[in-house]
Design an enzyme around this catalytic site. Sequence first.
Site, mmCIF file in Angstrom:
data_model
loop_
_atom_site.group_PDB
_atom_site.id
_atom_site.type_symbol
_atom_site.label_atom_id
_atom_site.label_comp_id
_atom_site.label_asym_id
_atom_site.label_seq_id
_atom_site.Cartn_x
_atom_site.Cartn_y
_atom_site.Cartn_z
ATOM 1 N N TYR A 97 0.821 -1.208 0.000
ATOM 2 C CA TYR A 97 0.000 0.000 0.000
ATOM 3 C C TYR A 97 0.857 1.261 0.000
ATOM 4 O O TYR A 97 2.025 1.245 0.381
ATOM 5 C CB TYR A 97 -0.973 0.011 1.184
ATOM 6 N N CYS A 98 0.223 2.336 -0.463
ATOM 7 C CA CYS A 98 0.810 3.674 -0.412
ATOM 8 C C CYS A 98 -0.271 4.596 0.138
ATOM 9 O O CYS A 98 -1.181 4.134 0.824
ATOM 10 C CB CYS A 98 1.305 4.107 -1.793
ATOM 11 N N GLN A 99 -0.230 5.870 -0.187
ATOM 12 C CA GLN A 99 -1.240 6.785 0.335
ATOM 13 C C GLN A 99 -2.588 6.638 -0.366
ATOM 14 O O GLN A 99 -3.622 6.598 0.265
ATOM 15 C CB GLN A 99 -0.756 8.237 0.242
ATOM 16 N N GLY A 135 -2.931 4.603 -3.657
ATOM 17 C CA GLY A 135 -3.014 3.429 -4.506
ATOM 18 C C GLY A 135 -2.143 3.452 -5.749
ATOM 19 O O GLY A 135 -1.899 2.414 -6.342
ATOM 20 N N PHE A 148 -3.628 3.843 1.967
ATOM 21 C CA PHE A 148 -3.718 4.145 3.396
ATOM 22 C C PHE A 148 -4.897 5.069 3.678
ATOM 23 O O PHE A 148 -5.579 4.925 4.694
ATOM 24 C CB PHE A 148 -2.405 4.779 3.876
#
Length: 91
Positions: free
Chosen positions: A49-51, A53, A77
């Site tokens: 995951y990142c902030q 997608g 996130f």
Amino acid sequence: MRVLDVREPAEYAAGCLPGAVNIPRGVLEFKIDNIPVFKDDKQSPILVYCQSGGRSALAAEALQKLGYQPLSLAGGFGAWKDAGGAIATPA
């Protein structure tokens, strides 16, 4: 399931998914094989995951090319947090 946060260190330090390991997207291919939890196991899934997608989708593609089994968290996130998911503070 192993959890991989591909955000930058400052983003990770502000909060992450429980149990997440941080390797920023920009250095992922260089560092993934040096992290013990990932090093010897390419068969078990990795939740990436990142902030929002975008970075995690790119990271998942790169990990797949390296032989890993990635799953990208849709919405990242931000979506996790908005849905009331558990948030941890890295040690």
